[in-house]
Structures are given as C-alpha cells and as structure tokens.
Write an enzyme that holds these catalytic residues in place. Structure first.
Site, PDB file in Angstrom:
ATOM      1  N   LYS A   5      97.088  74.322  11.513  1.00  0.00           N
ATOM      2  CA  LYS A   5      95.829  74.549  10.789  1.00  0.00           C
ATOM      3  C   LYS A   5      94.851  75.378  11.637  1.00  0.00           C
ATOM      4  CE  LYS A   5      92.286  74.194   8.219  1.00  0.00           C
ATOM      5  NZ  LYS A   5      92.145  74.676   6.861  1.00  0.00           N
TER       6      LYS A   5
ATOM      7  N   CYS B  59      84.912  77.075   8.432  1.00  0.00           N
ATOM      8  CA  CYS B  59      86.284  76.921   8.922  1.00  0.00           C
ATOM      9  C   CYS B  59      86.637  77.985   9.950  1.00  0.00           C
ATOM     10  CB  CYS B  59      87.240  77.008   7.742  1.00  0.00           C
ATOM     11  SG  CYS B  59      86.786  75.875   6.427  1.00  0.00           S
TER      12      CYS B  59
HETATM   13  N1  SAJ Z   1      85.703  87.961   6.098  1.00  0.00           N
HETATM   14  C1  SAJ Z   1      85.499  89.246   6.585  1.00  0.00           C
HETATM   15  N2  SAJ Z   1      86.508  90.161   6.468  1.00  0.00           N
HETATM   16  C2  SAJ Z   1      87.702  89.851   5.883  1.00  0.00           C
HETATM   17  C3  SAJ Z   1      87.914  88.532   5.394  1.00  0.00           C
HETATM   18  C4  SAJ Z   1      86.902  87.612   5.520  1.00  0.00           C
HETATM   19  O1  SAJ Z   1      84.429  89.569   7.109  1.00  0.00           O
HETATM   20  O2  SAJ Z   1      88.559  90.742   5.806  1.00  0.00           O
HETATM   21  C5  SAJ Z   1      84.636  86.953   6.236  1.00  0.00           C
HETATM   22  C6  SAJ Z   1      84.117  86.451   4.890  1.00  0.00           C
HETATM   23  O3  SAJ Z   1      83.138  87.307   4.379  1.00  0.00           O
HETATM   24  C7  SAJ Z   1      83.556  85.100   5.278  1.00  0.00           C
HETATM   25  C8  SAJ Z   1      84.535  84.617   6.356  1.00  0.00           C
HETATM   26  O4  SAJ Z   1      85.187  85.789   6.836  1.00  0.00           O
HETATM   27  O5  SAJ Z   1      82.264  85.214   5.851  1.00  0.00           O
HETATM   28  C9  SAJ Z   1      85.577  83.621   5.890  1.00  0.00           C
HETATM   29  O6  SAJ Z   1      86.015  83.925   4.574  1.00  0.00           O
HETATM   30  P1  SAJ Z   1      87.517  83.751   4.054  1.00  0.00           P
HETATM   31  O7  SAJ Z   1      87.491  84.003   2.603  1.00  0.00           O
HETATM   32  O8  SAJ Z   1      88.462  84.575   4.835  1.00  0.00           O
HETATM   33  O9  SAJ Z   1      87.908  82.229   4.394  1.00  0.00           O
HETATM   34  P2  SAJ Z   1      87.194  80.806   4.095  1.00  0.00           P
HETATM   35  O10 SAJ Z   1      86.384  80.405   5.292  1.00  0.00           O
HETATM   36  O11 SAJ Z   1      86.544  80.741   2.768  1.00  0.00           O
HETATM   37  O12 SAJ Z   1      88.520  79.856   4.021  1.00  0.00           O
HETATM   38  C10 SAJ Z   1      89.378  79.806   5.153  1.00  0.00           C
HETATM   39  C11 SAJ Z   1      90.804  80.122   4.671  1.00  0.00           C
HETATM   40  N3  SAJ Z   1      91.688  80.310   5.824  1.00  0.00           N
HETATM   41  C12 SAJ Z   1      92.477  81.415   5.930  1.00  0.00           C
HETATM   42  O13 SAJ Z   1      92.486  82.312   5.126  1.00  0.00           O
HETATM   43  C13 SAJ Z   1      93.382  81.451   7.127  1.00  0.00           C
HETATM   44  C14 SAJ Z   1      91.313  78.965   3.807  1.00  0.00           C
HETATM   45  O14 SAJ Z   1      92.672  79.173   3.452  1.00  0.00           O
HETATM   46  C15 SAJ Z   1      91.166  77.645   4.569  1.00  0.00           C
HETATM   47  O15 SAJ Z   1      91.618  76.532   3.793  1.00  0.00           O
HETATM   48  C16 SAJ Z   1      89.707  77.446   4.879  1.00  0.00           C
HETATM   49  O16 SAJ Z   1      89.293  78.522   5.734  1.00  0.00           O
HETATM   50  C17 SAJ Z   1      89.577  76.103   5.588  1.00  0.00           C
HETATM   51  O17 SAJ Z   1      89.196  75.112   4.912  1.00  0.00           O
HETATM   52  O18 SAJ Z   1      89.941  76.002   6.765  1.00  0.00           O
END
Ligand code: SAJ
Length: 433
Positions: free
Chosen positions: A215, A269
């Site tokens: 995780k 996360c």
């Molecule tokens: N972000 C970027 N660039 C990207 C992708 C994301 O700047 O290319 C930023 C987003 O804007 C945001 C942050 O990263 O601020 C996180 O967003 P996200 O959509 O990537 O992820 P979370 O935090 O909503 O959910 C994550 C997910 N983990 C992964 O993709 C590895 C989700 O599957 C997990 O279940 C969740 O964390 C968790 O609960 O741990």
C-alpha cells in the site's frame, strides 16, 4: 464462518473507506454494524443519509439501511468479521500515528470470540498488523492468536489495504484487485473468503508485512512520478520551454509515460504515505524523501510565479480557478490549490476572486482577506488574469473565445490552445504552463 452462511460483519470507522465498504458488504447480503466515535455520523447513517460526498453512495446507503442490512452505532458489538478502517495520520515529524488503530483493536478485543476474523484496512506502517495481534493477545489471553501458538489459532488476523480513488470508490471497491496479507497463510485464506463475498477483482494472498508495504509503495510510486513531472515543469519555466509540449512528445516513446504537473500533490494519501516508508528506513529513502520535497516545493513555485504575474499587472483583477485537491471533487482539505489561493488573497486582497463550483462559501482561512467567491461566468467577465489551479470539467469546458483576452497561468495544462501572451509575463514565467 461456514461458507454457506453470510458472516455478521462489523466495520470500525465510517469515513471515506469504512462507510462505502460497510455499504457494499451489506449489499452482498451480510448483516453489517458500522461503528464510529461520532454520534452525528452514526445518527446520519441510521437515517439512511451520508455525511461525506461520494458518487452514488447516498442511494446505496439509503437502500441497505432501509433493508435493515446496515446499522450504525457508537458501541461495539460481537460479529464474525471485524474490518478496521480508521485514520492513520502522521505527527509534525512525519512519524506515523497508529493510535486510532490500536484504540479500535482494544474495542474489538472486548467482543472477540473463537473463530472470528480481524482485518485491518487502514494505511499502516510495516508491522502494524502484528502490533494489533500482540495487543489482542495481551487483552484476550483466553484466545489463541496466530503466529503465537503452535496449535490452530482461535482468531484470524490479516491486513488488506484499500486502493480506491475518491470519486470512483464504489466502482473500485468492487472491481480493483486486492492484496490480502495474513499473519499466517490460514489468516489470509480466512480473509480471502470474506473479500470474495463482494470483490470482483482478483484477490491475491500474501503475508501481512508485504501487504502493508504494498500500500505504501503504490502511493510512493505515484508521488515520485508526479515529482518528476513537477520538477520538469519548473525546469521548463526556467528554460522558457512549454512543459506540456515536451511531455506530449516524450510520451510518444513506447516506454515513457510522464504524469501531469500541477500545483503540488494534495489529498490524504499520496502526500502522506511515502513518509511511512521514510520513517521506517530513513537512511535508505533519499529518492522518496526528495520527491516529497519536490512536490511540496512546487506549491511555492506556483505561488511565486502567480505573485510575479499579478504584481506585473496592477490594473487587472485575478480569478483563482479551483480550491479542491483534484478535479471534480468537493474535498478542499490538504489542497495545494487552496494554499495558493489563500496566499494570493492575503497578499493582493480584493483583487483576488475565487471560482470553486463545489463550494458554497470560501473556507474559513479566507476570513480577514477581501477575496470573494464568484462563478466562472463572472470571473470571465470581470477579471483579466486567470490562474488555473484545479482541472475541474467546468473550467476545461470554457472555450478559447471566452478566455482569449485573459492572461492565463495554467498550472494544470487544461487550456493548451490558449493564445501565448509571453510578452505580458514577467521574466521566467511561461504563461499557460
Ligand atoms: N496529481 C498530479 N499529477 C498527476 C496525478 C495526480 O498533480 O498526474 C495530483 C492530484 O491533483 C492530487 C494528488 O496528486 O492533488 C493525488 O491525486 P490522485 O488522483 O492521484 O490520488 P488520490 O490521492 O485521490 O488517491 C490515491 C490513489 N493512489 C494511487 O493512485 C496509487 C488511490 O488509488 C488510493 O486508494 C488513495 O490514494 C489512498 O486512499 O491511498
């Protein structure tokens, strides 16, 4: 737990993971009791309503509560399977705080009986499931615990992390693969039979420590890769390059897939979990630690770029587009966009307007600034500078004709067709990147 009889399930913690999990398990036909420390949360759920926003969750909860399959309470009660989904924050030194997990374990221990299964889902540092087992063993010496007895244990204890994406939680809870880590292989098999009741994705069994690390690794992997994109965007700003063009071209390589730069990494996360690895192996994690620093540093880069643009055009009103931590959600906690907007509001006062379709008022920290919440149409009419902080669909849909006269600082790359206005920007700032 007999295979033909549905287990009675108790879900401890009814937040973003616990409540959807409780509702989906209830939908599979199990009798579910949800436990939360907040009587407001418990009362809301028992009315068939929800206290969080998540796609389709309201209808699901309403249905399973109406059918008597899901009940909430502040008081623990016996069950066959216990699922712990409580927060694991970190302290100011980035050390993980597992006190909520242990408190939940203490409450569960009081009602355990031989044959029960305890599953931890909270994101946890490696070894937490064993600590939970040790706690239960101390509190219930009458029950044989896995890994501590040469006989068949009375309890099964396992770790199974959630990996669902906010905004797609119900779909991903059902369809994503799961890693199920038992304290012993027998524990993993017991937990597997529970997840088989409602998961369509593949359930892969392992040991609890590997599942805990999996995780953390998933979110650290993402953080490191976003850091690479964010670092590139800062380099591109310095070199006067268009980072979106560079990434678009590089990603045509069959083995390159650069993620999307933004104003930093938000949420609860990805910006948190890497620290659990760093804390467990501080000397061995320079890359993971540096990535955290790059992503946090990107917020300050965006603030200084925006400040330079606003200061260079004192005659123009400014709209900050978005407060959420990512697109199309109403979650403003741990959000780089919110930090950028409030910093600009404190510095530039009434020149700053905020557009956030998911907010009915500005968050509390804007009190004392003269910033105003306005809608996108007013922003397009009344401001001359647009700072894109969140890639909400509503912003993406604004046609170029309606923003062509604006100076745009697009931290998310949603408007790649924006006419260049480089001559209007301060040195080093590449507009629309
Ligand atoms: N972000 C970027 N660039 C990207 C992708 C994301 O700047 O290319 C930023 C987003 O804007 C945001 C942050 O990263 O601020 C996180 O967003 P996200 O959509 O990537 O992820 P979370 O935090 O909503 O959910 C994550 C997910 N983990 C992964 O993709 C590895 C989700 O599957 C997990 O279940 C969740 O964390 C968790 O609960 O741990």
């Amino acid at each position: 737990m007999k295979s033909d009889v549905k287990p009675a399930v108790c879900v401890v913690g009814l937040g973003y993971i616990g409540l959807p999990t409780a509702a989906i398990v209830a939908r599979s036909g199990c009798q579910v009791l949800g436990i939360d420390v907040s009587s407001h949360v418990v009362d809301t759920i028992n009315r068939g309503e929800i206290h969080i926003e998540e796609v389709d969750l309201d209808g699901l909860v309403h249905g399973v509560v109406a059918r008597g399959l899901l009940k909430a309470s502040t008081a623990m009660a016996p069950a066959d399977v216990f699922v712990i989904a409580v927060p694991t924050p970190f302290d100011k030194n980035h050390a993980p705080d597992i006190s909520y997990v242990l408190a939940a374990g203490e409450a569960v221990a009081k009602v355990l009986k031989a044959g029960d299964t305890v599953i931890l889902e909270s994101t946890s540092p490696v070894g937490t499931t064993e600590q939970l087992r040790d706690l239960i063993a101390r509190l219930r010496p009458d029950l044989k615990c896995p890994g501590l007895t040469s006989e068949t244990p009375d309890l099964s204890i396992a770790y199974c992390p959630e990996r669902v994406l906010p905004g797609k939680i119900l779909e991903e809870l059902t369809n994503n693969d799961r890693s199920i880590g038992g304290i012993t292989p027998r524990c993993a098999r017991k937990a597997l039979s529970f997840y088989k009741l409602f998961v369509r994705g593949e359930c892969v069994v392992t040991d609890s420590r590997s599942a805990e690390m999996t995780k953390l690794v998933e979110n650290a992997y993402r953080d490191v890769n976003i850091a690479f994109a964010n670092e590139l965007s800062i380099v591109a700003d310095t070199m006067g390059l268009d980072v979106w063009e560079v990434i678009r071209l590089a990603n045509r390589h069959p083995r390159v897939n650069i993620l999307t730069p933004g104003p930093g990494v938000g949420g609860h996360c990805i910006a948190v979990d890497p620290w659990f690895i760093v804390h467990g192996a501080p000397e061995q994690t320079p890359l993971i630690r540096t990535a955290r620093g790059v992503n946090d540093g990107k917020i300050h880069h965006v603030i200084s770029q925006a400040e330079a643009l606003i200061a260079a055009h004192p005659d123009k009103q400014v709209a900050c587009l978005g407060l959420a931590f990512k697109a199309n959600i109403d979650d403003f906690r741990e959000s780089p966009a919110r930090l950028v907007a409030v910093t600009l509001a404190r510095k530039f006062g009434s020149r700053i307007k905020v557009v956030e379709p998911y907010a009915s008022e500005l968050p509390k920290e804007f009190a004392g600034t003269s910033a105003q919440l306005i809608d996108i149409d007013s922003a397009l009419e009344s401001t001359g500078i647009l700072i894109v902080l969140v890639d909400h669909d509503q912003f993406k849909a604004v046609p170029v004709a309606e923003r062509a006269r604006h100076l745009v600082y697009d931290t998310r790359g949603i408007w790649l067709d924006q006419p260049k206005a480089a001559e209007a920007a301060p040195a080093g700032l590449k507009l629309a990147s």
